[in-house]
Design a protein around this motif. Structure first.
Motif, PDB file in Angstrom:
ATOM      1  N   VAL A  23      -4.458   8.630  -8.190  1.00  0.00           N
ATOM      2  CA  VAL A  23      -3.439   8.105  -7.271  1.00  0.00           C
ATOM      3  C   VAL A  23      -3.313   9.110  -6.129  1.00  0.00           C
ATOM      4  CG1 VAL A  23      -1.016   7.476  -6.954  1.00  0.00           C
ATOM      5  CG2 VAL A  23      -2.202   6.871  -9.089  1.00  0.00           C
ATOM      6  N   GLU A  24      -3.521   8.617  -4.910  1.00  0.00           N
ATOM      7  CA  GLU A  24      -3.610   9.524  -3.772  1.00  0.00           C
ATOM      8  C   GLU A  24      -2.836   8.949  -2.592  1.00  0.00           C
ATOM      9  OE1 GLU A  24      -3.611  12.282  -2.463  1.00  0.00           O
ATOM     10  OE2 GLU A  24      -5.549  12.980  -3.235  1.00  0.00           O
ATOM     11  N   MET A  25      -2.417   9.836  -1.714  1.00  0.00           N
ATOM     12  CA  MET A  25      -1.783   9.354  -0.486  1.00  0.00           C
ATOM     13  C   MET A  25      -2.873   8.989   0.524  1.00  0.00           C
ATOM     14  SD  MET A  25       1.450  11.795   0.284  1.00  0.00           S
ATOM     15  CE  MET A  25       1.154  13.144  -0.847  1.00  0.00           C
TER      16      MET A  25
ATOM     17  N   LEU B 251       0.677   5.054  -1.042  1.00  0.00           N
ATOM     18  CA  LEU B 251      -0.173   5.431  -2.177  1.00  0.00           C
ATOM     19  C   LEU B 251      -1.305   4.431  -2.374  1.00  0.00           C
ATOM     20  CD1 LEU B 251       2.541   6.469  -4.792  1.00  0.00           C
ATOM     21  CD2 LEU B 251       1.279   7.931  -3.191  1.00  0.00           C
TER      22      LEU B 251
ATOM     23  N   TYR C 291      -4.562  11.883   2.486  1.00  0.00           N
ATOM     24  CA  TYR C 291      -5.749  12.624   2.037  1.00  0.00           C
ATOM     25  C   TYR C 291      -6.984  11.733   1.951  1.00  0.00           C
ATOM     26  CZ  TYR C 291      -2.398  16.284   1.099  1.00  0.00           C
ATOM     27  OH  TYR C 291      -1.436  17.236   1.241  1.00  0.00           O
TER      28      TYR C 291
ATOM     29  N   ASP D 203       2.954  15.543  -5.728  1.00  0.00           N
ATOM     30  CA  ASP D 203       3.422  15.006  -4.440  1.00  0.00           C
ATOM     31  C   ASP D 203       3.238  13.494  -4.333  1.00  0.00           C
ATOM     32  OD1 ASP D 203       0.706  14.950  -4.098  1.00  0.00           O
ATOM     33  OD2 ASP D 203       0.636  16.289  -2.373  1.00  0.00           O
ATOM     34  N   THR D 204       2.458  12.933  -5.244  1.00  0.00           N
ATOM     35  CA  THR D 204       2.324  11.472  -5.238  1.00  0.00           C
ATOM     36  C   THR D 204       3.229  10.826  -6.291  1.00  0.00           C
ATOM     37  OG1 THR D 204       0.526  11.601  -6.848  1.00  0.00           O
ATOM     38  CG2 THR D 204      -0.111  11.529  -4.531  1.00  0.00           C
TER      39      THR D 204
ATOM     40  N   LYS E 229       0.785   0.176 -11.726  1.00  0.00           N
ATOM     41  CA  LYS E 229       0.363  -1.203 -11.524  1.00  0.00           C
ATOM     42  C   LYS E 229      -0.212  -1.313 -10.107  1.00  0.00           C
ATOM     43  CE  LYS E 229       1.119  -5.577 -13.199  1.00  0.00           C
ATOM     44  NZ  LYS E 229       1.482  -6.710 -12.423  1.00  0.00           N
TER      45      LYS E 229
ATOM     46  N   GLU F 216      -0.947  -3.091  -6.676  1.00  0.00           N
ATOM     47  CA  GLU F 216      -0.216  -4.135  -5.962  1.00  0.00           C
ATOM     48  C   GLU F 216      -1.117  -5.257  -5.478  1.00  0.00           C
ATOM     49  OE1 GLU F 216       2.305  -2.058  -3.028  1.00  0.00           O
ATOM     50  OE2 GLU F 216       3.839  -2.501  -4.536  1.00  0.00           O
ATOM     51  N   ASN F 217      -2.379  -4.959  -5.266  1.00  0.00           N
ATOM     52  CA  ASN F 217      -3.305  -5.985  -4.766  1.00  0.00           C
ATOM     53  C   ASN F 217      -4.548  -6.048  -5.651  1.00  0.00           C
ATOM     54  OD1 ASN F 217      -3.988  -3.395  -3.947  1.00  0.00           O
ATOM     55  ND2 ASN F 217      -5.163  -4.110  -2.185  1.00  0.00           N
TER      56      ASN F 217
ATOM     57  N   GLY G  50       4.276   8.875  -1.261  1.00  0.00           N
ATOM     58  CA  GLY G  50       4.155  10.275  -1.641  1.00  0.00           C
ATOM     59  C   GLY G  50       4.991  11.147  -0.723  1.00  0.00           C
ATOM     60  N   GLU G  51       4.900  12.424  -0.963  1.00  0.00           N
ATOM     61  CA  GLU G  51       5.651  13.361  -0.125  1.00  0.00           C
ATOM     62  C   GLU G  51       4.667  14.267   0.588  1.00  0.00           C
ATOM     63  OE1 GLU G  51       9.413  15.685  -1.387  1.00  0.00           O
ATOM     64  OE2 GLU G  51       8.456  14.901  -3.207  1.00  0.00           O
TER      65      GLU G  51
ATOM     66  N   LYS H  13      -3.722  -0.707  -3.577  1.00  0.00           N
ATOM     67  CA  LYS H  13      -2.436  -0.109  -3.219  1.00  0.00           C
ATOM     68  C   LYS H  13      -1.590   0.128  -4.464  1.00  0.00           C
ATOM     69  CE  LYS H  13      -3.586  -1.028   1.044  1.00  0.00           C
ATOM     70  NZ  LYS H  13      -4.124   0.010   1.895  1.00  0.00           N
ATOM     71  N   VAL H  14      -0.817   1.206  -4.399  1.00  0.00           N
ATOM     72  CA  VAL H  14       0.102   1.530  -5.492  1.00  0.00           C
ATOM     73  C   VAL H  14       1.501   1.614  -4.884  1.00  0.00           C
ATOM     74  CG1 VAL H  14       0.775   3.323  -7.149  1.00  0.00           C
ATOM     75  CG2 VAL H  14      -1.655   2.750  -6.838  1.00  0.00           C
ATOM     76  N   ASN H  15       2.451   1.053  -5.583  1.00  0.00           N
ATOM     77  CA  ASN H  15       3.825   1.025  -5.098  1.00  0.00           C
ATOM     78  C   ASN H  15       4.385   2.445  -4.945  1.00  0.00           C
ATOM     79  OD1 ASN H  15       6.253  -0.042  -4.308  1.00  0.00           O
ATOM     80  ND2 ASN H  15       6.993  -0.273  -6.407  1.00  0.00           N
TER      81      ASN H  15
END
Lengths: 538, 468
Positions: free
Chosen positions: B243-245, B305, B248, A442-443, A392, A394-395, B274-275, B269-271
Motif C-alpha cells: 500500500v503506497e501513496m 493510496l 511515491y 505514513d500510509t 479492500k 476500491e476499483n 497517507g501522510e 485504489k485504496v480508501n
C-alpha cells in the motif's frame, strides 16, 4: 506507448528506405515496427515523441538520424487575413487556430490525419480533457472571422457524419462522442463552440465537429482549431500539427488572435544552453563540442557553438526537450546506443540481503526439511474469504481479487480446498507478505512477512504439526517456544494456541473449525500454523 | 534364500534314504500342485536334481475306499467267526457281502465249507492286500511285494491304475538353512542373534508407496536466484510496502498528475489518505512538476493510496531518505495493475528494481550494469533501444536474446532526471531500472500460462521437475 497504423508502401517511398532498413532506423528512434496486413505497418511511438505520430514527422526524424538533413526543419509561414476572436469559456479557456494551404488529400491521407489527431487527443490531450483538435475544410467556412465562444445546449447544428440538425443536448445523449466526452466540457447549460462569424457551429470541442466543414479528398486548404485547459499544451499541439503538415509540403497560414497572443500558430522555439562536459559526463563518453553539436543537429535541432557551451534551439515540434538531460538523450541516440563501448562491470562494495530475506530462506529450508511442499499464492484475495481488518480495493477488476490478504491462513485454506483429490496427506507451506493496519506507517498500512504451514489428511492431529513448527522455531531461535491455550473463532475450541518465544507472541496454531472448513468447501480436517516472521527477525 | 515350502521339501529329502523322493510322496507335506514349481525353483538354485518320470498312479476306487474303511470281506468273515465253525445259513443272514467274503476266503484258504458249515482255518486275519490299500490311500511307496497284489486289487475293482508324470527329486546340496525374519531389531543386533536368522527378501522391483516430499516452489526459487545475482553484483536489498501513496508511486517519479497512467483504471485504489511528512521534499516535487509540466500540482492527489503499480516506488522511497553517500540497492517484490486475467496477464506480478547513486555514474556505466545483471540471470546477449520513461533521461529498453524466441523486451532503465533526484537532495547521478520477472521466469522455466507460476494444483507442484 502509442501505436499508429500506416500504409507500408506509402511510408517506405516517403522515407526512401528499404523494408529491412526501416526496422533498424526506427528502433534507434525508440520505435518498433510490426507488419500487420498486406500493406500495413503498426508502429509503436513513444509518448514523448508526439512529432512522430504522422508519416511526415517520422520522415523528418529519420532524415536526421541518417544524416541526410541536419538541423531544424524550417517551414514557410504566410500571413493571412483570417482572425480568431476568443471569448470567455470557463470550462475550457484556451483556443488557438491555424490555416494550412495546399494539402493533397485522398482517403489514405484523411485516415492518417484522423489517426494523428486521435493519438494527440490520447496523449498530450489527456483523452481530450486537456487538449482537443478540430480540423476543417477551410473553403467551406464562410467569412474570415472565427469565434471561440460558448453556446446554450439547445443550440442546433448538423454534427459530423450526420444529415440532420441536432441540439447540443441531443448530441450529448445520442452520439457516441457525446457520451464519451460530453462530461469534460459542459459547464452548467453551456458548451464551448467554434463558430463562424454568423453563428454557425464549426465544432463543439472536445466532442465533435460540424458536418459542414467535413474533410474530403477534394479539400485543398484546412483550418485547425485547438482548444483546452492549458495554453502551453494547446500551443504545442498546434505547433506539432502545423509542422507536420508543412513537412508534407503544405504552407502554414498564420491568423490573428484576440487574446493571450497576437497571432497563431505560435511556433515556439525554446533555447537552452548545454555544456559539452555535462553531456559527455552524463553519457560516459568523451565528445568534442563539434561532435555534440552534430548529434544535436541530427536530431533536427539547431545549435550555436559558444566556446564549450552549445546553445540548443528547440524547434516547435520537439516539445519533449525540457532540460539538458533531454538533449543528452538525443545525443546518445544520434551517437547510437549500440556504439557505446561497454566497460567490464566492476563492483566496489559487497551486496547484502535484508535480514528478513535471510530469515525467510532459513524458514523455508526448515519447512522443506519437515517434508512440506512450498506453495506461492496471490496477495490479492476474495474479501468474503477474509476476516478481520484488511485492505479492500476500491476499483477491483473482479470480485475474486477485491482485497489484500491480511493473513496467509485464508490463502492456505483456499489452496487446500482446490486439492481435495490430491494424494494425501497434503502438507504445504507458504512464506510471504500480508498487509495489516499500522498507525505508525505514513500510509496507515504495513506489509507483514509471515509463514504458514498446514496439514490436510483424512485424520490430522494438532501434535503432528506442532512437533514440526516446534523444531523449526527451536532451530531458528535456539529456544523452545511455549504454547498458551487461546480460542479463535476459526479454530476448534480447545484445539488452538498462541505460540510464544520469550513471552513474545510469534504465531498461532490450531485445528480449523468445521464451520470454516464448510465455508471453504473443504471436506477433510486441517491443522494450520501461522508464524509472524518479522517478530522472529533480529 | 529359501521359502518355507522349499525348506520343507529339502527337509523331507534329507530324511529319505537316498535323498530322493517322488513328487507324489511330497503331497503329504505340500499340496502336489505346488510341488512342481517349487521343485524347479530348487533345481535352479542348485539344491536338487529333478527327473521327470512316467509313473503308475494308483488310486482307490470308491469301492476301494469303502473296503479300506470296513476291511476286506474275507478278513471280516474270519475275524467274525473268531475260530468257531458256524452254519452257512446262519452267517448269511448276519453278514454283509457274504458271498464275496465266502468266495475269497475259500480261494485264499482261510476257511473250508463242510456239511453246511463254515470252518475257519485261522482265528483272525488281515490280508496283505489290505495293507496295500492302506498304503495306496496314503500315497506311501509300494514295495515289490506289495506290487504283486495290484493286479488282483484292480480286478476286484478296488483300485485304478493310471499312467502319470511325476518328478523324482534328489537332493544334491544341502543349504545352510536358518529361520527367516522380516525386520532386524536392536535386540537381534545387540546380542548377535541376527546370525541365526535369514532376512527375508523383498520385492525390490515393486513401485513404492507415495510420500510427501518437502520441495521449494520453483518460481520462488527463480526469484531467490535473481536476488543472489544482485547481491553478487554488489547490491544491497531494500523493500517497501504494497500500500503506497501516489506520491511515491508517481509524483516523485516526475509522472504528472494528469498523466493517463494515473487514471482510475490504471492502478488499484485504496480508501484513505497517507501522510506526507517530509514537507520540504513535497514542496520541491510540487515545484518541479509545476515548472516543467505547467499545471497546478495537488497534494491531495499525491496523498491518495494505491497498491503500488511499480517497484520503482521502492526506489522513490529510498531516494526520499536523501541518501548522502553512494549506494547500490535493489528490491524484488509484487506490483499490482488492473488488467484482464489470462494466460499472459495477471493483476499482480513481480518486478526487480535497482538504483545506483554514484558520483561517477553515467549512461555507459548503466548499460554495462544492465548487461552484467542479465548475464547473471542467464541472458548473455542484450541490445539497447532508446526509450521513454517520465523519470529517466536518457532512457533505455533492454532486449535479451532468447533461443527460439529471438529478441525479447526485458527491462526499462535510465539515468534518473534531476527533477527526480534533486528534490530529494541527491546531487549525484543516479541510474535506475525496472524489470518484470514473471515473463522472464516463464521463458526460463518453460511456462506457457503465467497462472502456472502461482498454480493452486499441488500435484502440478509435486510433479514439476526441479531446475538446477
Amino acid at each position: 506507448m502509442v501505436n499508429i497504423v500506416l500504409k507500408e508502401s506509402r511510408l517506405l517511398s516517403l522515407l526512401g528506405l528499404e523494408d529491412k532498413d526501416l526496422n533498424d532506423v526506427l528502433f534507434n528512434l525508440k520505435s518498433e515496427v510490426e507488419k500487420k496486413g498486406e500493406d500495413e505497418l503498426e508502429i509503436e511511438i513513444n509518448s514523448d515523441r508526439l512529432d512522430m505520430l504522422s508519416p511526415e514527422g517520422i520522415k523528418r526524424a529519420v532524415e536526421g538520424i541518417l544524416g541526410r538533413k541536419l538541423g531544424e526543419a524550417k517551414y514557410e509561414v504566410t500571413p493571412t487575413d483570417y482572425q480568431m476572436i476568443i471569448e470567455d469559456v470557463e470550462s475550457r479557456p484556451y483556443a488557438l487556430g491555424a490555416i494550412i494551404y495546399d494539402v493533397k488529400l485522398d482517403d489514405d491521407r484523411i485516415k492518417e490525419i484522423i489517426q494523428f489527431q486521435e493519438k494527440l487527443h490520447c496523449t498530450i490531450g489527456r483523452r481530450r480533457k486537456k487538449v482537443a483538435i478540430g480540423i476543417h475544410d477551410l473553403d467551406k467556412i464562410d467569412g474570415k472571422t472565427i469565434k471561440y465562444s460558448k453556446i446554450p445546449l439547445d443550440y442546433k447544428f448538423i454534427p459530423l457524419n450526420s444529415d440532420k440538425e441536432m441540439s447540443v443536448s441531443d448530441v450529448l445523449s445520442s452520439t457516441e462522442q457525446g457520451k464519451l466526452y460530453g462530461y469534460i466540457s459542459i459547464n452548467g447549460s453551456y458548451s464551448p463552440a467554434i463558430l463562424q462569424e454568423d453563428g454557425q457551429v464549426l465544432s463543439i470541442p472536445p466532442i465533435i465537429n460540424s458536418n459542414k466543414t467535413r474533410l474530403e479528398a477534394s479539400t485543398k486548404n484546412l483550418f485547425i482549431d485547438v482548444t483546452g485547459t492549458s495554453l502551453s499544451a494547446v500551443a504545442q499541439t498546434l505547433d506539432i500539427l502545423v509542422s507536420n503538415f508543412a513537412e508534407g509540403g503544405s504552407k502554414i497560414g498564420a491568423i490573428k488572435v484576440s487574446r493571450y497572443v497576437d497571432k497563431s500558430p505560435l511556433l515556439i522555439h525554446d533555447r537552452l544552453s548545454v555544456k559539452t562536459e555535462d553531456i559527455s559526463k552524463r553519457l560516459g563518453l568523451s565528445l568534442s563540442t563539434e561532435e555534440v553539436s552534430k548529434y544535436i543537429r541530427m536530431m533536427r535541432m539547431d545549435t550555436n557553438i559558444n566556446g564549450d557551451d552549445i546553445e540548443v534551439i528547440v524547434p516547435p515540434y520537439r516539445i519533449d526537450i525540457m532540460t539538458f538531460v533531454d538533449v543528452a538523450e538525443d545525443v546518445a541516440m544520434a551517437y547510437g546506443y549500440r556504439s557505446f563501448n561497454l566497460p567490464k562491470y566492476t563492483s566496489k562494495g559487497m551486496g547484502e540481503l535484508l535480514p528478513i530475506t535471510k530469515l525467510e530462506r532459513a524458514f523455508r529450508d526448515l519447512a522443506i526439511g519437515g517434508g512440506f511442499q512450498e506453495i506461492f499464492t496471490f496477495v490479492l484475495n476474495k474479501s468474503s474469504l477474509l476476516s478481520g481488518n484488511y485492505v479492500k480495493i476500491e476499483n477491483p477488476i473482479t470480485l475474486e481479487y477485491d482485497s489484500v490478504r491480511n493473513s496467509l491462513i485464508w490463502n492456505m485454506l483456499k489452496f487446500l480446498a482446490k486439492n481435495q483429490h490430491a494424494r494425501f496427506p497434503v502438507r504445504t507451506f507458504e512464506v510471504g507478505d500480508v498487509v495489516i493496519r499500522n498507525i505508525e506507517s505514513d500510509t496507515g498500512y504495513k506489509n507483514d512477512t509471515r509463514a504458514c504451514l498446514a496439514i490436510m489428511n483424512s485424520k490430522v492431529s494438532y501434535e503432528e504439526l506442532q512437533s514440526v513448527i516446534h523444531q523449526i522455531l527451536y532451530n531458528l531461535k535456539g529456544k523452545e517456544p511455549n504454547y498458551v491455550k487461546e480460542d479463535k473463532d476459526y479454530f476448534i475450541k480447545g484445539r488452538s494456541a498462541k505460540i510464544l518465544i520469550n513471552n513474545n507472541e510469534v504465531g498461532e496454531i490450531g485445528e480449523i473449525s468445521p464451520e470454516i472448513l464448510e465455508k471453504f468447501n473443504i471436506e477433510n480436517p486441517v491443522v494450520i500454523v501461522e508464524i509472524y516472521l518479522e517478530k522472529l527477525c533480529g | 534364500m529359501l521359502s518355507e515350502n522349499e525348506i520343507k521339501i529339502i527337509d523331507f529329502l534329507k530324511k529319505k534314504e537316498n535323498k530322493s523322493a517322488y513328487s507324489t510322496e511330497l503331497s503329504s507335506i505340500i499340496p502336489e500342485t505346488a510341488v512342481f514349481s517349487l521343485a524347479y525353483l530348487l533345481k535352479e538354485k542348485g539344491y536338487v536334481d529333478v527327473r521327470e518320470e512316467e509313473k503308475d498312479l494308483v488310486m482307490l476306487t470308491k469301492e476301494g475306499e469303502e473296503r479300506l474303511k470296513e476291511g476286506l470281506p474275507e478278513d471280516n468273515l474270519v475275524n467274525f467267526l473268531k475260530g468257531e465253525s458256524k452254519k452257512v445259513q446262519e452267517i448269511a443272514k448276519l453278514f454283509k457281502d457274504f458271498n464275496i467274503a465266502l468266495s475269497w476266503a475259500r480261494k485264499k484258504g482261510l476257511i473250508k465249507v463242510d456239511k453246511g458249515e463254515v470252518v475257519p482255518l485261522k482265528s483272525s486275519y488281515t490280508s496283505p492286500e489290505y495293507s496295500v490299500l492302506k498304503k495306496v490311500s496314503s500315497s506311501q511307496e509300494l514295495s515289490e511285494e506289495d506290487r504283486k497284489y495290484l493286479k488282483e486289487l484292480e480286478s476286484r475293482g478296488l483300485i485304478e491304475i493310471k499312467k502319470n508324470k511325476v518328478l523324482l527329486l534328489t537332493l544334491i546340496r544341502e543349504p545352510q538353512i536358518r529361520p527367516s525374519i522380516t525386520y532386524l531389531t536392536p535386540e537381534l543386533l545387540r546380542n548377535k542373534e541376527w546370525t541365526k536368522y535369514e532376512l527375508k527378501e523383498y520385492n525390490v522391483e515393486a513401485l513404492p508407496p507415495f510420500i510427501t516430499l518437502g520441495k521449494k516452489h520453483y518460481f520462488r526459487e527463480f526469484l531467490e536466484h535473481v536476488k543472489d545475482v544482485m547481491v553478487s553484483l554488489g547490491f544491497k536489498e531494500v523493500k517497501s510496502d504494497f500500500v503506497e501513496m501516489e506520491f511515491y508511486n508517481f509524483d516523485m517519479l516526475f509522472q504528472a498528475q494528469d498523466h493517463p497512467a494515473r487514471e482510475i483504471h490504471d492502478s488499484f485504489k485504496v480508501n484513505g489518505k497517507g501522510e506526507l511528512l517530509n514537507k520540504s521534499l513535497v514542496s520541491k516535487v510540487k515545484e518541479v512538476h509545476e515548472k516543467l509540466w505547467k499545471y497546478e500540482w495537488n497534494e491531495e492527489i499525491a496523498k491518495s493510496l494505491v497498491l503500488r503499480s511499480q517497484t520503482t516506488a521502492t526506489t522513490a522511497r529510498v531516494l526520499s531518505t536523501s541518501p548522502s553517500k553512494e549506494i547500490k540497492v535493489f528490491t524484488i517484490g509484487k506490483v499490482f495493475r488492473p488488467d484482464a486475467i489470462d494466460a499472459t496477464h495477471l493483476i499482480e506480478f513481480h518486478q526487480l528494481d535497482g538504483l545506483v547513486i554514484d558520483e561517477s555514474f553515467n549512461f555507459r556505466e548503466l548499460l554495462s550494469t544492465l548487461k552484467a545483471i542479465f548475464s547473471g540471470i542467464g541472458i548473455k546477449e542484450v541490445k539497447f533501444k532508446p526509450a521513454y520513461f517520465p523519470f529517466t533521461e536518457p532512457s533505455v529498453e533492454v532486449y535479451g536474446y532468447i533461443q527460439g524466441l529471438g529478441w525479447v523486451e526485458m527491462a526499462g532503465a535510465g539515468l534518473l532526471r534531476p527533477e527526480v533526484t534533486e528534490p530529494a537532495g541527491v546531487k549525484m547521478p543516479a541510474g535506475a531500472w525496472g524489470l518484470g520477472l514473471d515473463r522472464l521466469a516463464m521463458l526460463f522455466l518453460g511456462i506457457k500460462d503465467i497462472r502456472d507460476l502461482y498454480s493452486d494444483d499441488i500435484e502440478y507442484l509435486r510433479n514439476r521437475k526441479v531446475v538446477y
